[in-house]
Design a protein around this motif. Structure first.
Motif, PDB file in Angstrom:
ATOM      1  N   THR A 198      46.954  23.235 142.364  1.00 55.11           N
ATOM      2  CA  THR A 198      48.069  22.783 143.185  1.00 55.11           C
ATOM      3  C   THR A 198      47.542  22.087 144.427  1.00 55.11           C
ATOM      4  OG1 THR A 198      49.394  24.652 142.428  1.00 55.11           O
ATOM      5  CG2 THR A 198      50.149  23.518 144.416  1.00 55.11           C
ATOM      6  N   VAL A 199      48.168  20.986 144.790  1.00 52.54           N
ATOM      7  CA  VAL A 199      47.818  20.297 146.029  1.00 52.54           C
ATOM      8  C   VAL A 199      48.214  21.173 147.208  1.00 52.54           C
ATOM      9  CG1 VAL A 199      48.241  18.249 147.427  1.00 52.54           C
ATOM     10  CG2 VAL A 199      48.081  18.062 144.942  1.00 52.54           C
ATOM     11  N   ALA A 200      47.337  21.228 148.217  1.00 50.55           N
ATOM     12  CA  ALA A 200      47.559  22.108 149.368  1.00 50.55           C
ATOM     13  C   ALA A 200      48.827  21.707 150.107  1.00 50.55           C
ATOM     14  CB  ALA A 200      46.357  22.070 150.296  1.00 50.55           C
ATOM     15  N   GLY A 201      49.306  22.653 150.994  1.00 56.34           N
ATOM     16  CA  GLY A 201      50.597  22.551 151.662  1.00 56.34           C
ATOM     17  C   GLY A 201      50.890  21.218 152.297  1.00 56.34           C
ATOM     18  N   GLY A 202      52.193  21.008 152.591  1.00 56.29           N
ATOM     19  CA  GLY A 202      52.662  19.697 152.983  1.00 56.29           C
ATOM     20  C   GLY A 202      52.338  19.302 154.398  1.00 56.29           C
ATOM     21  N   GLY A 203      53.063  19.812 155.386  1.00 57.47           N
ATOM     22  CA  GLY A 203      52.891  19.347 156.751  1.00 57.47           C
ATOM     23  C   GLY A 203      52.996  20.481 157.730  1.00 57.47           C
ATOM     24  N   VAL A 204      53.286  20.117 159.015  1.00 60.91           N
ATOM     25  CA  VAL A 204      53.331  21.115 160.073  1.00 60.91           C
ATOM     26  C   VAL A 204      54.380  22.156 159.793  1.00 60.91           C
ATOM     27  CG1 VAL A 204      53.783  21.457 162.519  1.00 60.91           C
ATOM     28  CG2 VAL A 204      52.492  19.449 161.769  1.00 60.91           C
ATOM     29  N   ASN A 205      55.538  21.738 159.269  1.00 62.42           N
ATOM     30  CA  ASN A 205      56.622  22.671 159.016  1.00 62.42           C
ATOM     31  C   ASN A 205      56.651  23.173 157.579  1.00 62.42           C
ATOM     32  OD1 ASN A 205      57.689  22.511 161.651  1.00 62.42           O
ATOM     33  ND2 ASN A 205      58.568  20.507 161.160  1.00 62.42           N
ATOM     34  N   GLN A 206      55.631  22.836 156.817  1.00 61.52           N
ATOM     35  CA  GLN A 206      55.547  23.334 155.446  1.00 61.52           C
ATOM     36  C   GLN A 206      54.099  23.704 155.174  1.00 61.52           C
ATOM     37  OE1 GLN A 206      56.884  20.637 152.442  1.00 61.52           O
ATOM     38  NE2 GLN A 206      57.084  22.185 150.885  1.00 61.52           N
ATOM     39  N   ALA A 207      53.619  24.711 155.934  1.00 63.13           N
ATOM     40  CA  ALA A 207      52.224  25.100 155.850  1.00 63.13           C
ATOM     41  C   ALA A 207      51.893  25.748 154.515  1.00 63.13           C
ATOM     42  CB  ALA A 207      51.888  26.058 156.987  1.00 63.13           C
ATOM     43  N   LEU A 208      52.865  26.328 153.863  1.00 61.73           N
ATOM     44  CA  LEU A 208      52.632  27.011 152.600  1.00 61.73           C
ATOM     45  C   LEU A 208      53.438  26.327 151.496  1.00 61.73           C
ATOM     46  CD1 LEU A 208      52.841  30.741 153.772  1.00 61.73           C
ATOM     47  CD2 LEU A 208      50.821  29.329 153.521  1.00 61.73           C
ATOM     48  N   ARG A 209      52.816  26.164 150.351  1.00 63.28           N
ATOM     49  CA  ARG A 209      53.509  25.589 149.191  1.00 63.28           C
ATOM     50  C   ARG A 209      53.654  26.674 148.134  1.00 63.28           C
ATOM     51  NH1 ARG A 209      51.918  19.785 147.225  1.00 63.28           N
ATOM     52  NH2 ARG A 209      53.365  19.391 148.920  1.00 63.28           N
ATOM     53  N   GLU A 210      54.882  26.961 147.755  1.00 62.38           N
ATOM     54  CA  GLU A 210      55.144  28.010 146.773  1.00 62.38           C
ATOM     55  C   GLU A 210      54.881  27.500 145.359  1.00 62.38           C
ATOM     56  OE1 GLU A 210      59.189  29.719 145.320  1.00 62.38           O
ATOM     57  OE2 GLU A 210      58.659  30.788 147.173  1.00 62.38           O
ATOM     58  N   VAL A 211      54.148  28.314 144.564  1.00 63.43           N
ATOM     59  CA  VAL A 211      53.787  27.940 143.193  1.00 63.43           C
ATOM     60  C   VAL A 211      54.173  29.084 142.266  1.00 63.43           C
ATOM     61  CG1 VAL A 211      51.916  27.230 141.655  1.00 63.43           C
ATOM     62  CG2 VAL A 211      51.862  26.573 144.081  1.00 63.43           C
ATOM     63  N   ALA A 212      54.849  28.771 141.147  1.00 67.07           N
ATOM     64  CA  ALA A 212      55.236  29.783 140.162  1.00 67.07           C
ATOM     65  C   ALA A 212      54.102  29.972 139.149  1.00 67.07           C
ATOM     66  CB  ALA A 212      56.519  29.374 139.454  1.00 67.07           C
ATOM     67  N   GLY A 213      53.960  31.216 138.662  1.00 69.57           N
ATOM     68  CA  GLY A 213      52.928  31.526 137.689  1.00 69.57           C
ATOM     69  C   GLY A 213      53.501  32.196 136.459  1.00 69.57           C
ATOM     70  N   VAL A 214      52.609  32.508 135.495  1.00 71.64           N
ATOM     71  CA  VAL A 214      53.003  33.145 134.237  1.00 71.64           C
ATOM     72  C   VAL A 214      52.126  34.382 134.042  1.00 71.64           C
ATOM     73  CG1 VAL A 214      53.217  32.874 131.747  1.00 71.64           C
ATOM     74  CG2 VAL A 214      53.647  30.914 133.248  1.00 71.64           C
ATOM     75  N   CYS A 215      52.749  35.512 133.662  1.00 74.65           N
ATOM     76  CA  CYS A 215      52.006  36.750 133.450  1.00 74.65           C
ATOM     77  C   CYS A 215      51.079  36.595 132.243  1.00 74.65           C
ATOM     78  CB  CYS A 215      52.961  37.927 133.222  1.00 74.65           C
ATOM     79  SG  CYS A 215      53.943  38.358 134.667  1.00 74.65           S
ATOM     80  N   VAL A 216      49.911  37.282 132.327  1.00 76.97           N
ATOM     81  CA  VAL A 216      48.989  37.284 131.191  1.00 76.97           C
ATOM     82  C   VAL A 216      49.567  38.168 130.089  1.00 76.97           C
ATOM     83  CG1 VAL A 216      47.020  36.896 132.719  1.00 76.97           C
ATOM     84  CG2 VAL A 216      47.674  39.232 132.112  1.00 76.97           C
ATOM     85  N   GLU A 217      48.924  38.157 128.922  1.00 76.60           N
ATOM     86  CA  GLU A 217      49.399  38.923 127.771  1.00 76.60           C
ATOM     87  C   GLU A 217      49.448  40.410 128.097  1.00 76.60           C
ATOM     88  OE1 GLU A 217      48.449  39.345 122.968  1.00 76.60           O
ATOM     89  OE2 GLU A 217      47.053  38.289 124.306  1.00 76.60           O
ATOM     90  N   ASN A 218      50.494  41.105 127.602  1.00 77.52           N
ATOM     91  CA  ASN A 218      50.723  42.541 127.799  1.00 77.52           C
ATOM     92  C   ASN A 218      50.998  42.888 129.266  1.00 77.52           C
ATOM     93  OD1 ASN A 218      50.315  43.186 125.026  1.00 77.52           O
ATOM     94  ND2 ASN A 218      48.098  43.128 125.355  1.00 77.52           N
ATOM     95  N   ALA A 219      51.442  41.910 130.025  1.00 81.12           N
ATOM     96  CA  ALA A 219      51.827  42.149 131.420  1.00 81.12           C
ATOM     97  C   ALA A 219      53.241  41.628 131.633  1.00 81.12           C
ATOM     98  CB  ALA A 219      50.863  41.470 132.378  1.00 81.12           C
ATOM     99  N   VAL A 220      53.964  42.273 132.526  1.00 78.82           N
ATOM    100  CA  VAL A 220      55.341  41.877 132.835  1.00 78.82           C
ATOM    101  C   VAL A 220      55.531  41.895 134.343  1.00 78.82           C
ATOM    102  CG1 VAL A 220      56.307  42.707 130.653  1.00 78.82           C
ATOM    103  CG2 VAL A 220      56.122  44.272 132.597  1.00 78.82           C
ATOM    104  N   SER A 221      56.636  41.295 134.791  1.00 77.70           N
ATOM    105  CA  SER A 221      56.959  41.273 136.214  1.00 77.70           C
ATOM    106  C   SER A 221      58.464  41.320 136.376  1.00 77.70           C
ATOM    107  CB  SER A 221      56.405  40.006 136.875  1.00 77.70           C
ATOM    108  OG  SER A 221      56.775  39.954 138.230  1.00 77.70           O
TER     109      SER A 221
END
Length: 974
Positions: A198-221
């Motif tokens: 993922t490309v690092a965060g955007g600007g001064v007011n968007q220091a963090l960029r949220e990224v969705a992930g996928v659980c590995v096999e036999n794991a849940v969330s």
């Protein structure tokens, strides 16, 4: 980290801007033919043994230097909205030139410009916006070459590409290399969730960029796993982490099934546990371990815990006689030898009474304390026992698994869980005293007797316990007399005449235990000479009263005497006379015939060797402003701000520069910037002030839009008002009070600064100052100051009202994008700035008072400080919010798009409300037209990634204003 352009290995693509800049060159470790530079634009140099091509300039002897160098078009890869520019350069020390260097500087500027296409060699300065002023950490002298490396950030990029440009305005410098890159967070597995690069965060007011992930096999969330990519290319703050399913454990970013003899019952990232004691071992992937034979789990026991057996019987059950005559005894026992592996052991006691051979439960006739069941302690008190009866007590041990005893047969070698005690109690009830009577009395003695009613025939003599005392309610200490008697009468001597006594009699059992008691009776001895006793009492009372009156008279005399010596103290405390001293008045340094005398009087001289410049933090009217260290004898070493005077100055410029120090040196207040000293006796003049870590208030608030509560903002206003009250008390007017001229330190204390436009008030009744010209900050200046160039403390109050608006609007520009002419016209037509979002009503009302047209009706700074202090002392007063009209508070353009809305695109709309950092969020969410924007609700705005409360409200209120565009646009018809 991904490079977009690099001069170290491939500097191709940089060109000189226009042919007139023939003396500017860029160098890199490439052959000239590879660089594709213009033929006139490069020069060869040898640095550290390497042949390099350079762009350099050194026109310090010429006036008005404005040299530019621009790159070719740099394409923005992927969605990188934030790139880093690493510069290597050399800057020559201005002190190494002779006095002919009129415009020498030691800094240059970095600019950027976005574009969707390559514009070739076309160049306009207005297309570029300043990124930073670049200053060297080390300056090159005549004899020693020093290379500097600085990195700056270009943020909020949204178009297909961009250009970089470098502006020189009088430095002798060479640009060695330019490397442009952006940062990415690499593909990774965190908390059993896989995340893509993922490309690092955007600007001064968007220091963090949220990224969705996928659980590995036999794991849940429970919720979709997310993580945040920082601007530095690091993964932080995983949310909704994945967990291994029951029967699996986390091993090296995977979920592996539990090995034989191990189990895991719940979804978690814990390791599989070894099966507990007294359980059966199962194969791999077990969710729990069942109990072995004759072992159980209680209903409240977790399936992950051990199994336990039934407890054995309590041991050493004994009965201890405490007050047998009263039918009481104590049962005690020891805990069972085998608890079955449990700690929740409790006990129950069963009582049975036997007369002859017949036995039956004791029922409620016998009392067990504290209870008959659920006992934790190994003892119980028994009372209300009947004489001449046999009692059998059975004590049973229980645990959480005792309920399974009836469902299965315990192991044959396990002892029973009950313990039995049989005891026979024989005692005689003591008789109960029923009445007392007075047989005879004298002055000093009383003869008493009493009657008893025994419960059963008494075979042996009964003893009695007689207790008596004086009936005297006025004494704090009461003395009891106790007699043990063998008969039911007594004569008591040595008593006081005419005195009442209280008597109590109790019958004792053969063992000495007291039985029932009689009602407490009162008897009085005879009185002799009752009248004489009364006269004596009167005389004694009169003596006591006289002594009390004498004491009162003495106290009154002493009080009057003391009051006479301190008569004026309550009304005129000693501090009052100190307050009568005249206040210190500001002295205008321009009134001195020799301005240097004002500097010597109001500012202390600092030797330049005690000042170390570290970093450029800004640029002032006369030169650069540095962060540095002041280490002078007798002072504690600390950080300071250093204002410098650029080379080639005139004597008038030097005097104007140092006049600010002469002004600051007269002030001493916690909310006024503190002057540390000046450097005037050497070639390079400097003003040294305290260092304010958080910089200017307007920028500080912009970076924290919506993140600070109203109470904290009002506290900052209170500090500014306190500083302005101090200045007005010194007959002083600031003239340029604005959030940009308020500095903030680490403790969030606000201090008034920038006294370049400040002037002293004259001694006339109105306290005005008339200027002969000069720039006036229209958006912050009172109408009478704009119209007549007259400044008073009342005009500073108007400016303070604008500062209050800036604070509550988190650094928003007053009057938005209205021109100065539009601002003056609107003010003259009684237009006033509307209440910012979430502004307390009391605060906005104070703003409106500060903006009254009649300056005599505006509050004074002491009144403002007092009001803000009251608001801070009563936080409840800040809960009432002023009415907010988004049609006025969010300024919309007067032109309409093709769809009839005020904006042609979502990005144009977001840019108008300074929320362009969310353009990508709207695009990713599929919101690409203004019609879709109008359908959005608060929950929709949150779902696309707008988290900050202030940003959420700004966007939501803007949408509300768009829905009522007709009335909105009419507001701005002026």
């Amino acid at each position: 980290m991904v490079a977009i352009a690099s001069v170290v290995e491939n500097t191709c693509g940089f060109k000189s801007l226009i042919s007139e800049l023939y003396n500017i060159v860029l160098f890199g470790k490439c052959r000239c033919s590879e660089l594709r530079w213009l033929s006139f634009s490069h020069k060869k140099k040898i640095l550290n043994g390497s042949q390099l091509y350079t762009y350099s300039v050194c026109n310090v002897g010429e006036h008005e230097q404005d040299n530019w160098l621009r790159t070719t078009f740099i394409q923005r890869r992927l969605s990188a909205s934030r790139v880093f520019v690493e510069l290597q350069f050399i800057v020559r020390d201005c002190n190494s030139f002779d006095g002919s260097s009129l415009t020498c500087k030691e800094t240059f500027n970095l600019f950027s410009s976005e574009s969707d296409a390559d514009i070739g060699t076309s160049f306009r300065k207005g297309q570029f916006k300043k990124v930073a002023t670049i200053a060297p950490d080390e300056i090159t002298s005549r004899n020693e070459l020093r290379i500097n490396t600085e990195t700056r950030v270009v943020e909020s990029l949204s178009r297909k590409g961009f250009y970089l440009a470098f502006q020189d305005i009088g430095a002798c410098m060479a640009l060695l290399s330019v490397r442009v890159y952006y940062k990415t967070c690499p593909a990774t597995i965190k908390s059993l969730a896989a995340f893509p690069e993922t490309v690092a965060g955007g600007g001064v007011n968007q220091a963090l960029r949220e990224v969705a992930g996928v659980c590995v096999e036999n794991a849940v969330s429970e919720e979709s796993p997310r993580i945040y990519c920082t601007m530095d290319g690091e993964w932080v703050v995983p949310v909704g982490q994945c967990q291994c399913m029951p029967g699996y454990e986390a091993v090296n970013d995977t979920c592996r099934d539990c090995q034989p003899g191990f189990f895991k019952a719940f979804v978690s990232n814990d390791a599989c546990e070894l099966c507990p004691v007294n359980t059966k071992l199962l194969s791999s992937g077990a969710l729990f371990c069942p109990c072995a034979e004759d072992f159980y789990r209680a209903p409240d026991d977790p399936t992950t815990g051990p199994c336990s057996g039934l407890p054995s019987a309590p041991r050493e059950l004994v009965a201890t006689t405490t007050q047998l005559a009263a039918g009481k005894l104590q049962l005690s026992w020891s805990p069972p030898e085998d608890t079955g592996g449990r700690s929740d052991i409790s006990y129950s006691v069963e009582c049975r009474r036997c007369e002859g051979t017949a036995c039956q439960p004791c029922g409620e006739k016998v009392r067990l304390e504290p209870a008959s069941s659920g006992l934790v302690d190994t003892r119980v008190a028994v009372s209300e026992l009947e004489p001449h009866l046999n009692y059998t007590f059975t004590v049973e041990a229980h645990s959480g698994v005792s309920l399974f005893a009836s469902q299965g047969t315990p192991r044959s070698n396990r002892p029973p869980s009950t313990s039995t005690l049989t005891t026979a109690l024989h005692y005689t009830d003591p008789p109960k005293v029923t009445s007392m009577r007075l047989d005879e009395r004298s002055l000093t003695s009383l003869s008493l007797s009493w009657a008893v009613a025994p419960r059963r025939p008494v075979p042996q003599p009964t003893r009695y316990k007689l207790t008596y005392r004086k009936k005297d309610d006025n004494l704090d200490v009461t003395t009891y007399t106790v007699l043990i008697l063998e008969k039911s009468s007594v004569q008591i001597s040595d008593l006081s005449p005419g005195t009442a006594y209280l008597f109590r009699v109790q019958a004792l059992s053969p063992e000495g235990s007291p039985g029932g008691s009689s009602i407490e009776d009162e008897f009085e001895t005879l009185t002799e000479g009752k009248e004489d006793g009364h006269i004596s009492g009167v005389i004694f009372g009169a003596a006591v009263g006289g002594a009390a009156m004498l004491m009162i008279v003495v106290v009154v005399i002493l009080i009057r005497k003391r009051s006479a010596t301190t008569f004026f103290s309550p009304l005129c405390p000693s501090s009052f006379f100190k307050q009568l001293k005249p206040l210190k008045t500001y002295v205008d340094p321009h009134t001195y015939e020799d301005p240097n005398m004002a500097i010597l009087k109001f500012a202390s001289e600092i030797h330049p060797s005690h000042v170390t410049k570290q970093k450029v933090i800004g640029a002032g009217e006369f030169g650069e402003v540095y962060r540095g260290i002041l280490k002078a004898p007798g002072r504690k070493e600390g950080a300071v701000a250093i204002k410098t005077l650029k080379p080639g100055y005139s004597e008038k410029q030097r005097q104007d520069f140092l006049s600010e120090a002469s002004i600051m040196g007269q002030f001493s207040h916690q909310n006024i910037i503190r002057l540390e000293g000046v450097v005037t006796k050497f070639k390079h003049a400097m003003i040294v002030t305290e260092y304010m870590e958080n910089g200017a208030l307007d920028k500080y608030l912009k970076d924290r839009d919506g993140e600070m509560p109203s109470f904290q903002l009002v506290g900052m206003m209170h500090g500014i008002a306190a500083g302005m009250k101090y200045l007005s008390d010194m007959s002083y007017v600031h003239r340029d009070l604005a959030a940009r001229n308020i500095l903030v330190n680490n403790n969030l204390e606000c201090k008034v600064s920038d006294f370049g436009l400040s002037r002293v008030l004259e001694d006339d009744p109105e306290g005005t100052y008339t200027t002969s010209g000069g720039k006036i900050p229209i958006r912050w200046t009172a109408p009478e100051a704009i119209a007549y160039r007259k400044f008073t403390s009342a005009s500073d109050v108007w400016s303070f009202g604008i500062v209050m608006w800036e604070v509550m609007a988190f650094g928003e520009r007053p009057y938005w994008d209205m021109s100065n002419c539009e601002v003056m016209k609107a003010i003259n037509e009684a237009f006033r700035l509307p209440a910012p979002m979430d502004c307390p009503s009391a605060v906005y009302q104070l703003m409106l008072q500060c903006w009254l047209q009649d300056r005599s009706k505006r509050p004074r700074f002491p009144d403002i400080v007092s009001l803000l202090d009251k608001l801070l002392r009563s936080p409840e007063s800040l809960k009432a919010i002023a009415d907010f009209d988004p049609r006025v508070s969010i300024r919309l353009p007067s032109t309409s798009g093709s769809d009839g809305l005020p904006f042609r695109s979502v990005s144009e709309w977001l840019e108008s409300i300074k929320m362009s950092q969310y353009s990508e969020n709207f695009t990713c969410a599929g919101v690409v037209t203004m019609d879709q924007v109008l359908q959005m609700k608060n929950v929709d705005i949150k779902n696309i990634g707008v988290r900050l409360p202030g940003h959420l409200k700004r966007i939501a209120y803007s949408i509300l204003g768009l829905k009522d565009q007709t009335s909105t646009l009419s507001v701005f018809a002026v």
